[in-house]
Design a protein around this motif. Structure first.
Motif, mmCIF file in Angstrom:
data_model
loop_
_atom_site.group_PDB
_atom_site.id
_atom_site.type_symbol
_atom_site.label_atom_id
_atom_site.label_comp_id
_atom_site.label_asym_id
_atom_site.label_seq_id
_atom_site.Cartn_x
_atom_site.Cartn_y
_atom_site.Cartn_z
ATOM 1 N N PHE A 184 12.175 14.767 22.531
ATOM 2 C CA PHE A 184 12.291 14.605 21.083
ATOM 3 C C PHE A 184 12.446 13.146 20.671
ATOM 4 O O PHE A 184 12.903 12.855 19.568
ATOM 5 N N ARG A 185 12.038 12.248 21.543
ATOM 6 C CA ARG A 185 11.980 10.828 21.186
ATOM 7 C C ARG A 185 10.548 10.459 20.812
ATOM 8 O O ARG A 185 9.596 11.050 21.338
ATOM 9 N N PRO A 186 10.359 9.497 19.920
ATOM 10 C CA PRO A 186 9.003 9.110 19.512
ATOM 11 C C PRO A 186 8.208 8.531 20.678
ATOM 12 O O PRO A 186 8.776 8.008 21.645
ATOM 13 N N LEU A 187 6.893 8.624 20.571
ATOM 14 C CA LEU A 187 5.981 8.048 21.554
ATOM 15 C C LEU A 187 5.005 7.143 20.826
ATOM 16 O O LEU A 187 4.223 7.597 19.990
ATOM 17 N N GLN A 188 5.071 5.853 21.132
ATOM 18 C CA GLN A 188 4.191 4.871 20.505
ATOM 19 C C GLN A 188 2.939 4.710 21.351
ATOM 20 O O GLN A 188 3.003 4.428 22.551
ATOM 21 N N ILE A 189 1.760 4.889 20.721
ATOM 22 C CA ILE A 189 0.477 4.695 21.389
ATOM 23 C C ILE A 189 -0.374 3.824 20.468
ATOM 24 O O ILE A 189 -0.809 4.262 19.409
ATOM 25 N N ARG A 190 -0.565 2.579 20.861
ATOM 26 C CA ARG A 190 -1.199 1.593 19.971
ATOM 27 C C ARG A 190 -0.479 1.615 18.622
ATOM 28 O O ARG A 190 0.720 1.451 18.569
ATOM 29 N N ASP A 191 -1.211 1.860 17.518
ATOM 30 C CA ASP A 191 -0.585 1.817 16.192
ATOM 31 C C ASP A 191 -0.096 3.175 15.708
ATOM 32 O O ASP A 191 0.327 3.315 14.556
ATOM 33 N N VAL A 192 -0.170 4.180 16.564
ATOM 34 C CA VAL A 192 0.215 5.540 16.180
ATOM 35 C C VAL A 192 1.518 5.910 16.870
ATOM 36 O O VAL A 192 1.672 5.706 18.081
ATOM 37 N N THR A 193 2.449 6.452 16.105
ATOM 38 C CA THR A 193 3.715 6.918 16.656
ATOM 39 C C THR A 193 3.823 8.423 16.492
ATOM 40 O O THR A 193 3.781 8.934 15.363
ATOM 41 N N LEU A 194 3.943 9.126 17.599
ATOM 42 C CA LEU A 194 4.199 10.562 17.560
ATOM 43 C C LEU A 194 5.699 10.775 17.423
ATOM 44 O O LEU A 194 6.486 10.125 18.108
ATOM 45 N N LYS A 195 6.108 11.699 16.579
ATOM 46 C CA LYS A 195 7.537 11.899 16.318
ATOM 47 C C LYS A 195 8.249 12.601 17.472
ATOM 48 O O LYS A 195 9.473 12.550 17.580
ATOM 49 N N ASN A 196 7.508 13.290 18.306
ATOM 50 C CA ASN A 196 8.058 13.884 19.519
ATOM 51 C C ASN A 196 6.962 13.935 20.579
ATOM 52 O O ASN A 196 5.821 13.505 20.330
ATOM 53 N N ARG A 197 7.281 14.437 21.765
ATOM 54 C CA ARG A 197 6.337 14.407 22.886
ATOM 55 C C ARG A 197 5.634 15.747 23.093
ATOM 56 O O ARG A 197 5.148 16.032 24.179
ATOM 57 N N VAL A 198 5.576 16.568 22.049
ATOM 58 C CA VAL A 198 4.962 17.898 22.143
ATOM 59 C C VAL A 198 3.596 17.864 21.470
ATOM 60 O O VAL A 198 3.489 17.597 20.269
ATOM 61 N N ILE A 199 2.554 18.141 22.252
ATOM 62 C CA ILE A 199 1.173 18.057 21.771
ATOM 63 C C ILE A 199 0.512 19.426 21.878
ATOM 64 O O ILE A 199 0.630 20.100 22.901
ATOM 65 N N VAL A 200 -0.175 19.812 20.811
ATOM 66 C CA VAL A 200 -0.964 21.045 20.837
ATOM 67 C C VAL A 200 -2.331 20.722 21.438
ATOM 68 O O VAL A 200 -3.092 19.927 20.890
ATOM 69 N N SER A 201 -2.627 21.337 22.575
ATOM 70 C CA SER A 201 -3.909 21.119 23.244
ATOM 71 C C SER A 201 -5.068 21.681 22.420
ATOM 72 O O SER A 201 -4.890 22.625 21.649
ATOM 73 N N PRO A 202 -6.267 21.128 22.619
ATOM 74 C CA PRO A 202 -7.446 21.705 21.968
ATOM 75 C C PRO A 202 -7.665 23.149 22.423
ATOM 76 O O PRO A 202 -7.547 23.451 23.607
ATOM 77 N N MET A 203 -7.972 24.024 21.480
ATOM 78 C CA MET A 203 -8.225 25.433 21.789
ATOM 79 C C MET A 203 -9.460 25.898 21.024
ATOM 80 O O MET A 203 -9.463 25.909 19.792
ATOM 81 N N CYS A 204 -10.506 26.257 21.758
ATOM 82 C CA CYS A 204 -11.708 26.769 21.109
ATOM 83 C C CYS A 204 -11.389 28.080 20.404
ATOM 84 O O CYS A 204 -10.789 28.972 20.989
ATOM 85 N N MET A 205 -11.813 28.184 19.161
ATOM 86 C CA MET A 205 -11.562 29.375 18.357
ATOM 87 C C MET A 205 -12.839 30.163 18.069
ATOM 88 O O MET A 205 -12.778 31.278 17.565
ATOM 89 N N TYR A 206 -14.008 29.592 18.346
ATOM 90 C CA TYR A 206 -15.289 30.291 18.179
ATOM 91 C C TYR A 206 -15.385 30.920 16.787
ATOM 92 O O TYR A 206 -15.751 32.088 16.637
ATOM 93 N N SER A 207 -15.096 30.126 15.763
ATOM 94 C CA SER A 207 -14.955 30.686 14.416
ATOM 95 C C SER A 207 -15.621 29.842 13.344
ATOM 96 O O SER A 207 -15.130 29.765 12.214
ATOM 97 N N THR A 208 -16.763 29.216 13.671
ATOM 98 C CA THR A 208 -17.510 28.487 12.643
ATOM 99 C C THR A 208 -18.847 29.188 12.394
ATOM 100 O O THR A 208 -19.249 30.084 13.130
#
Length: 446
Positions: free
Chosen positions: A44-68
């Protein structure tokens, strides 16, 4: 630190979120009230990556939804819809540090299925439906205090298939369902390069010409440029799971004799050119992610002795290129390029791969960040994976004293978010972290 009640931070003065044509309160759900407090876990600490700061270290992975929309005559082909707005927007609303949009094809024949997301419509001075659909999702996620990325992809020989819930009837998408069986491509072509799994075969790919490979590199750059115009915070290159970039990397699927085949340098050229082409058209401060299959799990297979394979040693060798091609974050997955892969049965095999690569990166004095993905479901496990992977010396020392070191800088989860959209909220509760709730949902967490 464990707690039976979610601790929520006091609400500041309510202001309207910007960038959307309706009112919703500006908020930052999922952010720790005091991220630098001694007892705040790294998760739950921020993660700085170049000019972007994530507020925590939890990332939602890409998930194909087959819905377009799949009809190529429709201007909405490949465009994100209200479904994606609800699906991705809700995960941002519930506090994920970063939400990554599903694998999005840079060319029409780069889709896995006719119902996949795409971002190839490009005409100067106009906004395509693909662009407008993407921007709508991006604007909503930003309005919820979240960051959003997009995974750019080309399916290669795994293209022109139907959605998985139709696969019991058939796998291959033909022209009757807007498939493109004559334009499935790969680094090498012919019947011997058909992808097969579970006893079912896909379409035979045709071999890409050198000029076509170079055009796909440009297509990745055009899609990246369009994504940036739509406001995306992060771009990820899909180089895993047997899709086109992975097919080029592996000697199992790459039998070319031009500049994109043969040696390790040549087989990695396609990836390196894509990364450099993207870096040329995106802002310097925008982070670039790369997902790889760290190993094909073919080490004991006869094909490895015959042709070679992409294994963990190959991934270690790839690491040296990442800083020079502008990759900031390595998303470590595995497998997906051969039907006879032998994936270990223990659940943390990919996490261990991430830990090994992160250790190699740090030993070389590099700063590339690493993400762990695969069967991460519990708050304690996620926290342990990243604990100490921050700038806090006490946190690092605590990890070393415990006889461990971080295996990743962030965790990525997919299916667990489908089961448990409240995962960030529940993890904060389990770990005793005081976080900001989504304001409209706040009364539920009192």
């Amino acid at each position: 630190m464990a707690s039976t009640d979610l601790k929520t931070a006091p609400s500041p003065a309510v202001l309207p979120a910007q960038g959307i044509p309706y009112f919703t309160p500006a908020a930052n759900p999922g952010a720790a009230a005091n991220p630098i407090a001694k007892d705040t876990p790294t998760l739950f600490r921020p993660l700085q990556i170049r000019d972007v700061t994530l507020k925590n270290r939890v990332i939602v992975s890409p998930m194909c939804m087959y819905s377009t929309v799949s009809d190529p005559s429709s201007p909405f082909i490949g465009a994100l819809t209200d479904f994606h707005l609800a699906h991705l927007g809700h995960l941002a609303l519930k506090g994920a540090g970063l939400v990554i949009i599903e694998a999005t094809a840079v060319q029409p024949n780069g889709r896995i299925s006719p119902n996949d997301s795409g971002l190839w419509q490009w005409q100067e001075g106009t906004e395509s439906e693909q662009f407008k659909g993407l921007k709508r999702v991006v604007d909503f996620v930003h309005a919820q205090g979240g960051k959003i990325g997009i995974q750019l992809a080309h399916a290669g020989r795994k293209a022109s298939t139907v959605a998985p819930w139709l696969a019991m009837e058939k796998v291959k998408a033909d022209e009757s369902v807007f498939g493109w069986p004559e334009d499935v491509v790969g680094p090498s072509g012919g019947e011997e390069n058909i992808w097969a799994e579970g006893g079912v075969s896909y379409w035979a790919p045709r071999e890409l010409s050198t000029e076509e490979v170079e055009e796909i590199v440009r297509a990745f750059a055009r899609s990246a440029e369009l994504a940036v115009k739509a406001g995306v915070d992060i771009i990820e290159i899909h180089g895993a799971h047997g899709y086109l970039v992975n097919e080029f990397l592996s000697p199992v699927t790459n039998r070319r004799t031009d500049k994109y085949g043969g040696s390790f340098e040549n087989r990695t050229r396609f990836l390196r050119e894509i990364a450099l082409a993207i870096r040329d058209v995106v802002p310097e401060g925008l982070p670039l992610f790369l997902r790889i299959s760290a190993t094909e799990w073919l080490e004991e297979h006869p094909i490895a002795a015959e042709r070679g394979t992409w294994d963990i040693n190959s991934s270690v060798e790839l690491l040296k290129y990442l800083p020079e091609i502008g990759v900031d974050f390595l998303d470590v997955s595995s497998g997906g390029n051969h039907k006879d892969q032998k994936i270990p049965t223990f659940t943390d095999c990919q996490i261990n791969l991430a830990g090994q690569l992160r250790k190699e990166i740090r030993a070389a004095g590099a700063k590339t960040l690493v993400g762990a993905v695969g069967l991460i479901t519990q708050a304690d496990a996620a926290s342990e994976i990243v604990q100490g992977a921050d700038e806090d010396e006490a946190h690092r020392a605590e990890s070393m004293l415990a006889g461990s070191e971080p295996k990743a800088d962030a965790v990525l989860m997919a299916r667990q978010f489908l089961r448990e959209a409240d995962w960030v909220v529940n993890a904060a509760k389990k770990l005793g972290v005081q976080i900001s709730p989504p304001l409209q949902f706040g009364r539920a967490y009192l």
